[in-house]
Design an enzyme around this catalytic site. Structure first.
Site, mmCIF file in Angstrom:
data_model
loop_
_atom_site.group_PDB
_atom_site.id
_atom_site.type_symbol
_atom_site.label_atom_id
_atom_site.label_comp_id
_atom_site.label_asym_id
_atom_site.label_seq_id
_atom_site.Cartn_x
_atom_site.Cartn_y
_atom_site.Cartn_z
ATOM 1 N N GLY A 104 0.856 -1.177 0.000
ATOM 2 C CA GLY A 104 0.000 0.000 0.000
ATOM 3 C C GLY A 104 0.887 1.220 0.000
ATOM 4 C CB SER B 194 4.557 -3.696 -2.116
ATOM 5 O OG SER B 194 4.592 -2.482 -2.803
ATOM 6 C CG HIS C 55 6.002 -2.375 -7.218
ATOM 7 N ND1 HIS C 55 4.991 -3.213 -7.635
ATOM 8 C CD2 HIS C 55 5.728 -2.073 -5.917
ATOM 9 C CE1 HIS C 55 4.139 -3.395 -6.620
ATOM 10 N NE2 HIS C 55 4.570 -2.717 -5.583
ATOM 11 C CD GLU D 194 5.195 -5.217 -10.584
ATOM 12 O OE1 GLU D 194 4.696 -5.833 -11.533
ATOM 13 O OE2 GLU D 194 4.775 -4.119 -10.185
#
Lengths: 232, 232
Positions: free
Chosen positions: A89, A121, A158, A193
Site C-alpha cells: 500500500g 511491497s 516494483h 515484481e
C-alpha cells in the site's frame, strides 16, 4: 523473512505466485498477525485483513489471520505472534502508523528472535535501513523515514527498467536512485515484481525468476542473478 | 506566476516550449534569482545555474541569472529580486533546503507583492498547499511537507494517464492521488507535460495544448480544458 517486491504478479491472484514459499515459510504458524496499515487504495483495516484471509484460503494455506488493529495492545500482539505479515500500500502511511502505534521496535525484536515474517511491497520497504527508496506518494508526513534496518541496504520494490523510447520527461527509477546516492551511501536493491529475498539469519538470497539491480554510491550498477546470495 | 508541469517537452530544448510566455512574463526583469535547490540528477548549484543561464541565452532571453546560493543572505535576495525561478529536480530536497535556508516565507511574500515567478516541476509543486502530490523519491527528510499555499490546490506535475494493458502492478498516478484523498480534502490538479498555469492575482488559467485533470475528494474526476479558468 520473505521480502517480496509485490504481493502479486500480472495474471495471477493475490500472493498466488508465492504459494509454495509461504507454505514452507509459515508451516508452523496457526495464527498470523497481519499489519494492514499501508491501506492500498485507502481500504479499511478490516477490509484489508479480510482480503488477506480470503487470499490465504484461496491458495490453500490454512492459517487464521488477525489484523493488528484487533488487539488492544499491538506491541504485545507482535511480540507474541507466531507469524507476521505486513501488506503493501502506501509506505508513508505504513511507517506513520508503525510509529504512532509504537510497533517498529517490537516488530524488529520479533523478527530478530525468529518469528517468520512476510513483507510485500511497502511491507518490504520497511525491512531496509530507511524508506527513502519507496515509489509511493508522500500523502502523509511520518515522524521519521527510519525503518527496521534488518538488511544492510534499502529496497526499491516494483523495480522497473526505463521504458524505451518513452516521451515522458519524468525521472526514471534509475535516475531517482542515483539522486539518492548524492546524499547517502546506503546501497539500494531494485527488486522486480515476481522477485523476493529469502533471509535466513544473515544470509540473503534472491529468489524468483528475475535478476535484480544493486545500486551503490560511486560504483557501477551490479546485476544480481536469481538464486544468488547477496553479499555487501 | 507561471506554474509549469515540466521544464521541457519531448523533442525540444530546456524551457524552449515556454519561450513566448517567458519573454512576456519576464519583460521587465534584468536579473533573475534562480533557486537550484532541487538539483536534478544531483548536479551542483553552480552547474544548475549555469545550465539555466545557457538555456535563457539559447532561447534569446537576455536576463542575467544569479543562483540564490551566490548571495550571503538568501531571504534578502528573494525579497529584492526582480524575477524568480525555481527549477525542477527532487521536491523533497528542494523543500528541505527552502526550510533550512529560511526562504519559504520570503518567497511567498515576494510573489504576493507581484514579483514574476516561474516554477517548473518541483518548483511548481511548492506553489500548492503542500508537497504531498509529488512523484519524487523521498531521498531526504524535510522538516515539513507544507509549502507556499499560493493556489488553493496541490499540483501533480508530469501527470500521466495509466498505461493501457500494462503488466506492471505498481499504483497508477490516479490511484495514488485517490489514496491522498482518503486523508485530505485538498484538491489536486494533474498537470500534463507541456501544460502550465498562468496565475494573475486570483485568476488561474490552464495554458498549453492539453487538458488537465482535477481530483477532488468524494467527487468524480473533472477534465479541465486548456484556456479555461480554474475555479474551485
Amino acid at each position: 523473512m520473505i521480502i517480496a517486491s509485490s504481493s502479486s504478479v500480472y495474471g495471477s491472484g493475490y500472493l498466488e505466485y508465492l504459494l509454495p514459499v509461504l507454505k514452507k515459510h509459515f508451516k508452523n504458524v496457526k495464527t498470523l498477525v497481519f499489519i494492514p496499515y499501508a491501506r492500498p487504495s485507502g481500504i479499511s483495516y478490516d477490509d484489508y485483513t479480510a482480503l488477506v484471509t480470503k487470499a490465504f484460503l484461496n491458495i490453500n494455506i490454512n492459517i487464521k489471520v488477525k489484523g493488528i488493529h484487533e488487539f488492544t495492545n499491538p506491541a504485545e500482539a507482535i511480540l507474541n505472534a507466531e507469524g507476521l505479515f505486513t501488506g503493501g500500500g502506501n509506505t508513508f502511511e505504513l511507517v506513520n502508523q508503525l510509529y504512532k502505534n509504537a510497533v517498529l521496535v517490537p516488530l524488529k525484536e520479533a523478527i530478530n528472535k525468529g518469528v517468520p515474517y512476510l513483507g510485500t511491497s511497502a511491507g518490504s520497504n520497511i525491512c531496509g535501513v530507511n524508506m527513502m527508496n519507496t515509489n509511493d506518494m508522500p500523502i502523509v508526513y511520518p515522524p521519521s523515514f527510519v525503518t527496521l534496518n534488518l538488511i544492510p541496504f534499502n529496497i526499491n520494490a516494483h523495480y522497473i527498467e526505463p521504458v524505451l523510447n518513452s516521451k515522458h520527461m519524468g525521472e526514471t527509477r534509475e535516475t531517482r536512485i542515483k539522486e539518492f546516492h548524492v546524499f547517502h551511501t546506503i546501497p539500494v536493491l531494485g527488486l522486480k515484481e515476481g522477485s523476493w529475498l529469502e533471509v535466513i539469519n544473515n544470509t540473503i538470497v534472491l529468489k524468483g525468476n528475475h535478476s535484480a539491480k544493486l545500486f551503490q554510491k560511486n560504483k557501477e550498477v551490479t546485476v544480481i542473478e536469481n538464486e544468488t546470495e547477496i553479499c555487501l
